[in-house]
Scaffold this motif. Structure first.
Motif, PDB file in Angstrom:
ATOM      1  N   ALA A 143      -0.658  23.910  16.624  1.00 61.88           N
ATOM      2  CA  ALA A 143      -0.295  23.710  15.216  1.00 61.88           C
ATOM      3  C   ALA A 143      -1.488  23.969  14.305  1.00 61.88           C
ATOM      4  O   ALA A 143      -1.350  24.568  13.232  1.00 61.88           O
ATOM      5  N   SER A 144      -2.686  23.529  14.728  1.00 62.82           N
ATOM      6  CA  SER A 144      -3.888  23.803  13.931  1.00 62.82           C
ATOM      7  C   SER A 144      -4.124  25.301  13.832  1.00 62.82           C
ATOM      8  O   SER A 144      -4.405  25.841  12.751  1.00 62.82           O
ATOM      9  N   ALA A 145      -4.013  25.979  14.997  1.00 61.54           N
ATOM     10  CA  ALA A 145      -4.251  27.425  15.011  1.00 61.54           C
ATOM     11  C   ALA A 145      -3.218  28.155  14.165  1.00 61.54           C
ATOM     12  O   ALA A 145      -3.546  29.074  13.403  1.00 61.54           O
ATOM     13  N   LYS A 307       8.328  17.899  15.290  1.00 58.19           N
ATOM     14  CA  LYS A 307       9.589  17.693  14.581  1.00 58.19           C
ATOM     15  C   LYS A 307       9.511  16.694  13.427  1.00 58.19           C
ATOM     16  O   LYS A 307      10.074  16.950  12.352  1.00 58.19           O
ATOM     17  N   PRO A 308       8.832  15.552  13.581  1.00 57.38           N
ATOM     18  CA  PRO A 308       8.763  14.634  12.432  1.00 57.38           C
ATOM     19  C   PRO A 308       8.108  15.277  11.201  1.00 57.38           C
ATOM     20  O   PRO A 308       8.512  15.001  10.063  1.00 57.38           O
ATOM     21  N   PHE A 309       7.123  16.143  11.418  1.00 58.52           N
ATOM     22  CA  PHE A 309       6.472  16.802  10.291  1.00 58.52           C
ATOM     23  C   PHE A 309       7.399  17.829   9.632  1.00 58.52           C
ATOM     24  O   PHE A 309       7.382  18.002   8.409  1.00 58.52           O
ATOM     25  N   ALA A 356       4.112  26.381  15.436  1.00 53.10           N
ATOM     26  CA  ALA A 356       3.708  25.923  16.767  1.00 53.10           C
ATOM     27  C   ALA A 356       4.935  25.667  17.643  1.00 53.10           C
ATOM     28  O   ALA A 356       5.000  26.109  18.790  1.00 53.10           O
ATOM     29  N   SER A 357       5.911  24.985  17.091  1.00 52.54           N
ATOM     30  CA  SER A 357       7.115  24.665  17.861  1.00 52.54           C
ATOM     31  C   SER A 357       7.901  25.917  18.233  1.00 52.54           C
ATOM     32  O   SER A 357       8.471  25.996  19.317  1.00 52.54           O
ATOM     33  N   PHE A 358       7.912  26.910  17.326  1.00 54.49           N
ATOM     34  CA  PHE A 358       8.665  28.123  17.636  1.00 54.49           C
ATOM     35  C   PHE A 358       8.039  28.863  18.817  1.00 54.49           C
ATOM     36  O   PHE A 358       8.757  29.311  19.722  1.00 54.49           O
ATOM     37  N   MET A 518      17.182  21.730  17.801  1.00 59.17           N
ATOM     38  CA  MET A 518      17.262  22.591  18.986  1.00 59.17           C
ATOM     39  C   MET A 518      15.905  23.144  19.424  1.00 59.17           C
ATOM     40  O   MET A 518      15.826  23.825  20.438  1.00 59.17           O
ATOM     41  N   MET A 519      14.839  22.842  18.704  1.00 53.83           N
ATOM     42  CA  MET A 519      13.536  23.418  19.030  1.00 53.83           C
ATOM     43  C   MET A 519      12.808  22.577  20.082  1.00 53.83           C
ATOM     44  O   MET A 519      13.142  21.418  20.329  1.00 53.83           O
ATOM     45  N   ALA A 520      11.795  23.201  20.707  1.00 54.79           N
ATOM     46  CA  ALA A 520      11.004  22.515  21.719  1.00 54.79           C
ATOM     47  C   ALA A 520      10.145  21.436  21.087  1.00 54.79           C
ATOM     48  O   ALA A 520       9.752  21.532  19.924  1.00 54.79           O
ATOM     49  N   GLY A 521       9.863  20.383  21.862  1.00 50.92           N
ATOM     50  CA  GLY A 521       8.945  19.351  21.377  1.00 50.92           C
ATOM     51  C   GLY A 521       9.590  17.980  21.306  1.00 50.92           C
ATOM     52  O   GLY A 521      10.807  17.836  21.181  1.00 50.92           O
TER      53      GLY A 521
END
Length: 554
Positions: A143-145, A307-309, A356-358, A518-521
């Motif tokens: 996510a930072s990257a 997801k919460p973000f 990041a999640s995608f 539906m996304m990963a995480g």
């Protein structure tokens, strides 16, 4: 010469070179979007230069995004051919087009063709750059990257706003803005050609959760058969979670791309700001968006959840877009700057964790097909942008007369304000007679009487006013007669029409929310931490097994 084409690394780089490669990717992305977005900063001047209608200008943006969509699809080949050359040499191509091609476009058609060519290359680099960022970024720092990668479009927009707002006063020609952007692209392009590298397929085609996976990934790479992983790549990516989440972020960002393309038009035509002031309002939007991307990307990595973000960012963006669309005509600079700054922060809160999640969602299907998954996203987002911008003139139909004729009508109205006031006092029949025959004594006498009565002045003053009216060029009066009422009507309709469009943006932000599911995480930081600990345990076990097998073979 081979070093300028063959860029693959056979070992995962140490921190310093890895950060260097990521920095080059971010710089390349920033300057690419600086080039692509610079037109928005000087759009009124471009429209005036070529005598475009507002719709024609919008269609140029539509075509550029549509062409870019297919460029993104083509960039899916980066899983087979690599990513670094697409970025390095693509940036040199756009630099030449923007520095030398567009400023010398001889017609609106040639401008459109050159801008579409930039859009095509932008679509390719749109896929190649985040693929490189993913390759050099383990999941626990993703996510930072991705927040830093997303600085490309955002800082690119900020650079557009800063450079244009500080140079338009002494470099008024819109071509100068393109020349500056193109030269910047050529400089960064040369740096990328010389310094950018990428991982070999055996390394990049694996899942890397943390830097502690490095030894295992390099051990696996020695026996990895890449061709098996790349079999039927598009079929492997055509899953609902990949397609659905790509569509969701595309409609979520309609408000962002409206800001990129039309903030200057919106603030100059509806709220009367100068071109440089309108661009300086954009400074706040892009600066706070950049801050939100980085800060909340780091926090997302620390908590190991996305997801919460995404939910927080989406809800906040919805609220602030509603606040923005309700700001009236008398709203001041500081209020606009405050509202859009908060709105931009929420967009950043949602977007860095989403990126990041995608990539993690794509990795869930096949880590070797990151570029293919990003190509699906790139095609969808460019298609959605093209369609939404194509629809915009139908929703905000008032912009065509305002952008095309509004400035000229305002200038002439201010220049001939006393004469136009006199004109309104003359009966239309009297005016028609005088226009047909200025020497008609009876009509002139009638006009003098009508002016004297309307303004309660003496016949002598009325004659002076009528004489002044006769000095106004007929062409200017004809222009005001043809377009003045149209511009006045458009100015009255524009606020309501733009409000409708901002509600469309709110709808896109709201529809983003259900696709998050539906996304990963994980949703829980505790569960995410447990997953990471379990993964680390398995890595140690597999690495021990591989090392044991290697010892037996020797």
């Amino acid at each position: 010469m081979q070093g300028l084409w063959r860029r693959q690394l056979d070992h995962y780089p140490d921190t310093r070179p890895r950060m260097t490669y990521l920095a080059i990717v971010v710089l390349a992305t920033i300057v690419l979007y600086y080039e692509f977005y610079i037109a928005g900063a000087v759009s009124p001047s471009i429209i005036a230069q070529y005598g475009m209608t507002f719709n024609y200008y919008v269609y140029i943006i539509v075509v550029a995004n549509a062409v870019g969509a297919f460029g993104s699809l083509a960039a899916g080949l980066a899983d087979r051919w690599g990513r670094a050359n697409l970025v390095a040499y693509g940036l040199l191509i756009t630099g030449i087009l923007v520095a030398f091609g567009i400023p010398n476009a001889s017609s609106k058609l040639s401008y459109a063709i050159l801008f579409a060519a930039v859009g095509l290359v932008e679509g390719v680099i749109l896929v190649a750059t985040p693929a490189l960022v993913r390759d050099f970024s383990p999941q626990l720092g993703r996510a930072s990257a991705m927040g830093f990668w997303t600085l490309g479009p955002v800082i690119g927009s900020l650079v557009v706003a800063i450079v244009s707002s500080n140079t338009l006063s002494h470099l008024p020609a819109w071509q100068d803005q393109f020349t500056i952007a193109g030269i910047a692209a050529l400089v960064i392009g040369v740096i990328a050609v010389v310094g950018l590298r990428e991982l070999s397929p055996q390394l990049r085609d694996q899942l890397m959760v943390s830097m502690r996976d490095r030894a295992l990934i390099e051990a696996r790479a020695r026996g990895l058969e890449v061709r098996d992983l790349l079999h039927r790549p598009w079929r492997q990516m055509l899953h609902l979670d990949v397609i659905g989440s790509a569509f969701a972020i595309s409609i979520f960002l309609i408000v962002y791309y409206t800001a990129v393309g039309f903030f200057t038009v919106y603030f100059t035509t509806l709220h009367g700001f100068s071109l440089s002031t309108a661009n300086s309002i954009g400074d706040w939007f892009w600066a706070f968006d950049a801050g939100g991307l980085i800060i909340f990307g780091v926090i997302s990595d620390r908590l190991r959840v996305r997801k919460p973000f995404m939910v927080l960012g989406a809800v906040g963006a919805i609220v602030m877009t509603i606040v923005f669309l309700n700001l009236g005509a008398n709203t001041g600079y500081s209020t606009f700057a405050t509202v859009i700054s908060i709105q931009a922060v929420f967009l950043g809160i949602a977007y860095a964790p989403w990126m990041a999640s995608f990539t993690e969602t794509v990795e869930r299907h096949n880590p070797a097909l990151i570029a293919t998954g990003l190509a699906v996203w790139g095609w969808i987002i460019r298609a959605v942008i093209a369609i939404s911008i194509l629809i915009l003139p139908s929703v905000v139909s008032s912009m065509t007369p305002l952008v095309t004729y509004g400035s000229s009508v305002a200038t002439l109205s201010a220049k001939y304000a006393p004469e136009l006031t006199t004109l309104k006092a003359i009966d239309p029949k009297t005016l028609a007679t005088l226009t047909a025959n200025p020497a008609d004594t009876a009509a002139a006498t009638a006009a003098v009487g009508e002016i004297a009565k309307a303004f309660s002045v003496s016949p002598t003053v009325a004659v002076t006013r009528l004489t002044a009216l006769s000095t106004v060029p007929k062409a200017d009066l004809a222009f005001l007669n043809d377009h003045g009422a149209q511009v006045v009507a458009a100015a009255a309709a524009a606020p309501g029409q733009w409000k409708n469009w901002w509600w469309v943006c709110v709808g896109g932000e709201a529809l983003f929310l259900p696709f998050i599911l539906m996304m990963a995480g994980r949703w829980s930081p505790r569960r995410a931490r447990e997953d990471a600990e379990e993964h680390e345990r398995k890595v140690k076990e597999e690495l021990a097994t591989l090392q044991s097998a290697s010892s037996v073979d020797r």
